[in-house]
Scaffold this motif. Structure first.
Motif, PDB file in Angstrom:
ATOM      1  N   PHE A 167       0.848  -1.171   0.000  1.00  0.00           N
ATOM      2  CA  PHE A 167       0.000   0.000   0.000  1.00  0.00           C
ATOM      3  C   PHE A 167       0.895   1.236   0.000  1.00  0.00           C
ATOM      4  CE2 PHE A 167      -2.688  -3.182   2.133  1.00  0.00           C
ATOM      5  CZ  PHE A 167      -3.864  -3.049   1.404  1.00  0.00           C
ATOM      6  N   VAL A 168       0.526   2.240  -0.774  1.00  0.00           N
ATOM      7  CA  VAL A 168       1.238   3.507  -0.698  1.00  0.00           C
ATOM      8  C   VAL A 168       0.814   4.197   0.585  1.00  0.00           C
ATOM      9  CG1 VAL A 168       1.621   5.747  -1.783  1.00  0.00           C
ATOM     10  CG2 VAL A 168       1.387   3.699  -3.196  1.00  0.00           C
ATOM     11  N   PHE A 169       1.769   4.583   1.385  1.00  0.00           N
ATOM     12  CA  PHE A 169       1.430   5.097   2.717  1.00  0.00           C
ATOM     13  C   PHE A 169       0.628   6.386   2.668  1.00  0.00           C
ATOM     14  CE2 PHE A 169       2.332   8.039   6.201  1.00  0.00           C
ATOM     15  CZ  PHE A 169       1.726   7.340   7.228  1.00  0.00           C
ATOM     16  N   ASN A 170      -0.406   6.416   3.473  1.00  0.00           N
ATOM     17  CA  ASN A 170      -1.081   7.656   3.841  1.00  0.00           C
ATOM     18  C   ASN A 170      -1.699   7.403   5.204  1.00  0.00           C
ATOM     19  OD1 ASN A 170      -3.998   6.848   3.631  1.00  0.00           O
ATOM     20  ND2 ASN A 170      -3.427   6.498   1.489  1.00  0.00           N
ATOM     21  N   PRO A 171      -1.952   8.456   5.964  1.00  0.00           N
ATOM     22  CA  PRO A 171      -2.456   8.269   7.335  1.00  0.00           C
ATOM     23  C   PRO A 171      -3.730   7.438   7.410  1.00  0.00           C
ATOM     24  CG  PRO A 171      -1.725  10.532   7.015  1.00  0.00           C
ATOM     25  CD  PRO A 171      -1.668   9.866   5.663  1.00  0.00           C
ATOM     26  N   GLU A 172      -4.511   7.394   6.316  1.00  0.00           N
ATOM     27  CA  GLU A 172      -5.750   6.609   6.331  1.00  0.00           C
ATOM     28  C   GLU A 172      -5.476   5.126   6.495  1.00  0.00           C
ATOM     29  OE1 GLU A 172      -7.995   7.521   2.880  1.00  0.00           O
ATOM     30  OE2 GLU A 172      -8.348   9.608   3.440  1.00  0.00           O
ATOM     31  N   VAL A 173      -4.300   4.677   6.031  1.00  0.00           N
ATOM     32  CA  VAL A 173      -3.935   3.271   6.205  1.00  0.00           C
ATOM     33  C   VAL A 173      -3.923   2.925   7.690  1.00  0.00           C
ATOM     34  CG1 VAL A 173      -2.084   1.580   5.937  1.00  0.00           C
ATOM     35  CG2 VAL A 173      -2.616   3.151   4.068  1.00  0.00           C
ATOM     36  N   LEU A 174      -3.429   3.848   8.502  1.00  0.00           N
ATOM     37  CA  LEU A 174      -3.356   3.618   9.935  1.00  0.00           C
ATOM     38  C   LEU A 174      -4.740   3.645  10.576  1.00  0.00           C
ATOM     39  CD1 LEU A 174      -0.277   5.906  10.727  1.00  0.00           C
ATOM     40  CD2 LEU A 174      -0.298   3.509  10.031  1.00  0.00           C
ATOM     41  N   GLU A 175      -5.596   4.498  10.050  1.00  0.00           N
ATOM     42  CA  GLU A 175      -6.940   4.628  10.612  1.00  0.00           C
ATOM     43  C   GLU A 175      -7.819   3.432  10.240  1.00  0.00           C
ATOM     44  OE1 GLU A 175      -8.356   8.312   9.167  1.00  0.00           O
ATOM     45  OE2 GLU A 175      -6.778   9.508  10.112  1.00  0.00           O
ATOM     46  N   GLU A 176      -7.633   2.927   9.007  1.00  0.00           N
ATOM     47  CA  GLU A 176      -8.485   1.841   8.531  1.00  0.00           C
ATOM     48  C   GLU A 176      -8.134   0.507   9.187  1.00  0.00           C
ATOM     49  OE1 GLU A 176      -7.892   1.873   4.373  1.00  0.00           O
ATOM     50  OE2 GLU A 176      -9.042   3.706   4.021  1.00  0.00           O
ATOM     51  N   LYS A 177      -6.865   0.345   9.574  1.00  0.00           N
ATOM     52  CA  LYS A 177      -6.419  -0.938  10.131  1.00  0.00           C
ATOM     53  C   LYS A 177      -5.928  -0.715  11.556  1.00  0.00           C
ATOM     54  CE  LYS A 177      -5.353  -3.093   5.749  1.00  0.00           C
ATOM     55  NZ  LYS A 177      -4.437  -3.998   5.020  1.00  0.00           N
ATOM     56  N   GLU A 178      -6.875  -0.599  12.431  1.00  0.00           N
ATOM     57  CA  GLU A 178      -6.572  -0.278  13.817  1.00  0.00           C
ATOM     58  C   GLU A 178      -5.733  -1.368  14.484  1.00  0.00           C
ATOM     59  OE1 GLU A 178      -6.480   1.937  17.288  1.00  0.00           O
ATOM     60  OE2 GLU A 178      -7.144   2.514  15.283  1.00  0.00           O
ATOM     61  N   ASP A 179      -5.990  -2.641  14.176  1.00  0.00           N
ATOM     62  CA  ASP A 179      -5.293  -3.731  14.861  1.00  0.00           C
ATOM     63  C   ASP A 179      -3.825  -3.814  14.467  1.00  0.00           C
ATOM     64  OD1 ASP A 179      -7.604  -4.376  16.153  1.00  0.00           O
ATOM     65  OD2 ASP A 179      -8.200  -5.906  14.698  1.00  0.00           O
ATOM     66  N   ASN A 180      -3.561  -3.858  13.163  1.00  0.00           N
ATOM     67  CA  ASN A 180      -2.172  -3.974  12.703  1.00  0.00           C
ATOM     68  C   ASN A 180      -2.077  -3.438  11.283  1.00  0.00           C
ATOM     69  OD1 ASN A 180       0.453  -4.608  12.047  1.00  0.00           O
ATOM     70  ND2 ASN A 180       0.345  -6.717  12.796  1.00  0.00           N
ATOM     71  N   LYS A 198       1.487   3.869  20.041  1.00  0.00           N
ATOM     72  CA  LYS A 198       0.194   3.402  20.540  1.00  0.00           C
ATOM     73  C   LYS A 198       0.096   1.884  20.509  1.00  0.00           C
ATOM     74  CE  LYS A 198      -4.768   3.954  19.604  1.00  0.00           C
ATOM     75  NZ  LYS A 198      -5.779   4.596  18.695  1.00  0.00           N
ATOM     76  N   HIS A 199       0.730   1.243  19.494  1.00  0.00           N
ATOM     77  CA  HIS A 199       0.684  -0.216  19.343  1.00  0.00           C
ATOM     78  C   HIS A 199       2.084  -0.770  19.607  1.00  0.00           C
ATOM     79  CE1 HIS A 199      -2.750   1.313  17.039  1.00  0.00           C
ATOM     80  NE2 HIS A 199      -3.332   0.150  17.259  1.00  0.00           N
ATOM     81  N   ASP A 200       2.435  -0.857  20.886  1.00  0.00           N
ATOM     82  CA  ASP A 200       3.818  -1.200  21.238  1.00  0.00           C
ATOM     83  C   ASP A 200       4.140  -2.677  21.089  1.00  0.00           C
ATOM     84  OD1 ASP A 200       2.371  -2.176  23.332  1.00  0.00           O
ATOM     85  OD2 ASP A 200       3.215  -0.839  24.852  1.00  0.00           O
ATOM     86  N   SER A 201       3.168  -3.488  20.671  1.00  0.00           N
ATOM     87  CA  SER A 201       3.454  -4.911  20.445  1.00  0.00           C
ATOM     88  C   SER A 201       3.918  -5.184  19.020  1.00  0.00           C
ATOM     89  CB  SER A 201       2.205  -5.749  20.738  1.00  0.00           C
ATOM     90  OG  SER A 201       1.162  -5.424  19.822  1.00  0.00           O
ATOM     91  N   ILE A 202       3.843  -4.176  18.155  1.00  0.00           N
ATOM     92  CA  ILE A 202       4.219  -4.358  16.751  1.00  0.00           C
ATOM     93  C   ILE A 202       5.685  -4.014  16.559  1.00  0.00           C
ATOM     94  CG2 ILE A 202       3.821  -3.594  14.378  1.00  0.00           C
ATOM     95  CD1 ILE A 202       0.948  -2.978  15.123  1.00  0.00           C
ATOM     96  N   ASN A 203       6.436  -4.952  16.013  1.00  0.00           N
ATOM     97  CA  ASN A 203       7.818  -4.705  15.603  1.00  0.00           C
ATOM     98  C   ASN A 203       7.859  -4.584  14.078  1.00  0.00           C
ATOM     99  OD1 ASN A 203       8.662  -4.884  18.264  1.00  0.00           O
ATOM    100  ND2 ASN A 203       8.995  -7.100  18.119  1.00  0.00           N
ATOM    101  N   ILE A 204       8.759  -3.762  13.569  1.00  0.00           N
ATOM    102  CA  ILE A 204       8.735  -3.387  12.157  1.00  0.00           C
ATOM    103  C   ILE A 204      10.018  -3.788  11.435  1.00  0.00           C
ATOM    104  CG2 ILE A 204       8.780  -1.384  10.598  1.00  0.00           C
ATOM    105  CD1 ILE A 204       6.046  -1.986  11.498  1.00  0.00           C
ATOM    106  N   LEU A 205       9.847  -4.299  10.201  1.00  0.00           N
ATOM    107  CA  LEU A 205      10.964  -4.479   9.275  1.00  0.00           C
ATOM    108  C   LEU A 205      10.911  -3.353   8.254  1.00  0.00           C
ATOM    109  CD1 LEU A 205      13.282  -6.087   7.884  1.00  0.00           C
ATOM    110  CD2 LEU A 205      11.484  -7.308   6.616  1.00  0.00           C
ATOM    111  N   LEU A 206      12.031  -2.670   8.038  1.00  0.00           N
ATOM    112  CA  LEU A 206      12.150  -1.645   7.007  1.00  0.00           C
ATOM    113  C   LEU A 206      13.026  -2.198   5.886  1.00  0.00           C
ATOM    114  CD1 LEU A 206      12.843   1.569   9.167  1.00  0.00           C
ATOM    115  CD2 LEU A 206      10.650   0.667   8.367  1.00  0.00           C
ATOM    116  N   VAL A 207      12.480  -2.227   4.670  1.00  0.00           N
ATOM    117  CA  VAL A 207      13.204  -2.750   3.508  1.00  0.00           C
ATOM    118  C   VAL A 207      13.526  -1.588   2.574  1.00  0.00           C
ATOM    119  CG1 VAL A 207      13.155  -4.359   1.569  1.00  0.00           C
ATOM    120  CG2 VAL A 207      11.947  -4.921   3.694  1.00  0.00           C
ATOM    121  N   GLY A 208      14.806  -1.301   2.397  1.00  0.00           N
ATOM    122  CA  GLY A 208      15.215  -0.244   1.473  1.00  0.00           C
ATOM    123  C   GLY A 208      15.510  -0.812   0.099  1.00  0.00           C
ATOM    124  N   SER A 209      15.231  -0.023  -0.953  1.00  0.00           N
ATOM    125  CA  SER A 209      15.514  -0.477  -2.324  1.00  0.00           C
ATOM    126  C   SER A 209      15.939   0.695  -3.185  1.00  0.00           C
ATOM    127  CB  SER A 209      14.281  -1.151  -2.929  1.00  0.00           C
ATOM    128  OG  SER A 209      13.213  -0.225  -3.043  1.00  0.00           O
TER     129      SER A 209
END
Length: 418
Positions: free
Chosen positions: A272-285, A326-337
């Motif tokens: 998904f191309v990031f925009n703040p709505e992505v965060l709002e639409e998927k509250e869980d993860n 706010k969601h401190d149980s989520i760990n993130i992978l960042l992939v650069g290209s």
């Protein structure tokens, strides 16, 4: 006196008759309508190729349009779509005026016989050259329709095929299924490769309906394939109409005799191309599926890992950081290209450093550094669009940082392989 009344009455009757014939009078303009008959022109694109199911000529869309074309003295074209698309049939379905005085029943029987004969031609069209080029097929069909005069009241293209082109400008072997439809359009515009579909309607039958050895598309990938072609057709001036009717047959008798078509590697679902709505639409993860920070959102100085506009980059990343707080149980992978098709020590290093830069911004917002993993993949990331070079919209989309929950199977596979 009696004669005078009779004469007046006759004048009034004559006047009414004349007004009726000429359309004059108070409501004459509205009551007089000139009948305009339909005279359709239809181009059928038939991609009977390897890796695709054969078109079923009994499909209502094909039957109805061919019969309508014959009954209304239209024009029918048939375009073979393979590696080198070609017009294989052009039929003027008009008849001499003297024959149009036959009974309606006779005319209808003759028209349906013509339609049946042309539908049998559709069944006989098979690929001649290896690969398949749908964009060139559209160009050929559109040129055929444009060759007709203005007496034709509609121009329609009916494309029968998977939509997975394997050569030409829209070669899906280059991972185009991972691209945003508008990015594809911008690439074609830049290369002046859009066909002219002005005033034409394109119906597409059999989109994504592949057969072995081509791997099946997921529903999401089929939807994106359809979105890409819709965007292309509309950018070219046409109207795109998908058709969900099952228009293919399960068995192809000539399957082994058809020229080869390369298998398209089915990529991971596009981010998904990031925009703040992505965060709002998927509250869980919000990062259970990959989310992309593209070059237009977080741009780096050429060949460096420093933001071109640090303030803009920070403001773009801010809602991501707030979400992770706010969601401190989520760990993130960042992939650069990186752009281009070269993956070596320098591009891997640069892409890793750019992912690290985004990580550092998140850490500055208070995210624990241990929650973030970074890798650099150069041009080997699963969403990379090949053969795009270093300039233009597609190349720009290859310069990105993708965020995904590090616990997902896809993230773990990326981490383990790099």
């Amino acid at each position: 006196m009696g004669n005078r009344v009779i004469r007046c009455a006759l004048v009034m009757v004559a006047t009414v008759i004349i007004m009726g014939l000429t359309g004059c009078g108070t409501n004459g303009k509205n009551n007089s309508t000139k009948s305009v008959s339909s005279k359709p022109a239809v181009a059928y694109m038939i991609a009977h190729t390897a890796n695709a199911k054969q078109t079923d000529s009994s499909a209502p869309m094909l039957q109805d349009t061919m019969i309508d074309c014959a009954e209304n003295y239209g024009y029918s074209f048939i375009v073979r779509v393979d590696g080198e698309p070609e017009l294989v049939s052009g039929e003027n379905l008009d008849i001499d005026t003297q024959f149009k005085n036959a009974s309606k029943e006779r005319l209808k029987i003759d028209a349906r016989n013509k339609a049946t004969n042309l539908l049998s031609v559709l069944d006989e069209v098979t690929a001649v050259y290896p690969e398949v080029d749908y964009l060139e097929g559209l160009r050929c069909a559109a040129a055929s329709l444009r060759s007709l005069d203005d007496s034709y009241t509609s121009r329609t293209i009916i494309c029968c095929g998977t939509g997975l082109g394997t050569t030409g400008y829209l070669d899906f072997k280059n991972n185009l299924l991972s691209a945003e439809p508008q990015v594809i359009v911008e690439m074609l515009e830049e290369r002046e490769a859009l066909p002219d579909l002005t005033g034409m309607t394109v119906y597409w039958l059999g989109m994504g309906q592949v057969t072995a050895p081509q791997e099946k598309l997921t529903p999401k990938q089929t939807k994106n394939l359809e979105a890409i072609w819709k965007a292309v057709v509309e950018a070219a001036g046409g109207e795109f109409v998908p058709n969900d009717y099952i228009t293919v047959v399960d068995e192809i008798e000539q399957k082994d005799e058809l020229p080869s078509v390369s298998v398209v590697d089915i990529p991971a679902d596009k981010p998904f191309v990031f925009n703040p709505e992505v965060l709002e639409e998927k509250e869980d993860n919000a990062f259970e599926e990959p989310v992309m920070l593209g070059e237009s959102q977080v741009e780096f100085i050429g060949d460096e890992a420093n933001y071109l506009s640090p303030d803009d980059a920070v403001e773009t990343i801010r809602p991501i950081a707030e979400y992770l707080v706010k969601h401190d149980s989520i760990n993130i992978l960042l992939v650069g290209s990186t752009a281009g098709d070269v993956t070596d020590e320098s591009t891997i290093r640069l892409s890793k450093e750019r992912a690290d830069t985004v990580k550092n911004t998140l850490v500055e917002f208070g995210i624990d550094t241990n929650r973030i993993t970074t890798i650099g993949m150069g041009s080997d990331d699963p969403w990379h669009i090949k053969d795009a070079g270093y300039d233009g919209p597609v190349a720009s989309s290859n310069r990105k940082v993708v965020l995904i929950d590090s616990r997902t199977d896809q993230a773990q596979a990326l981490i383990n392989n790099h």
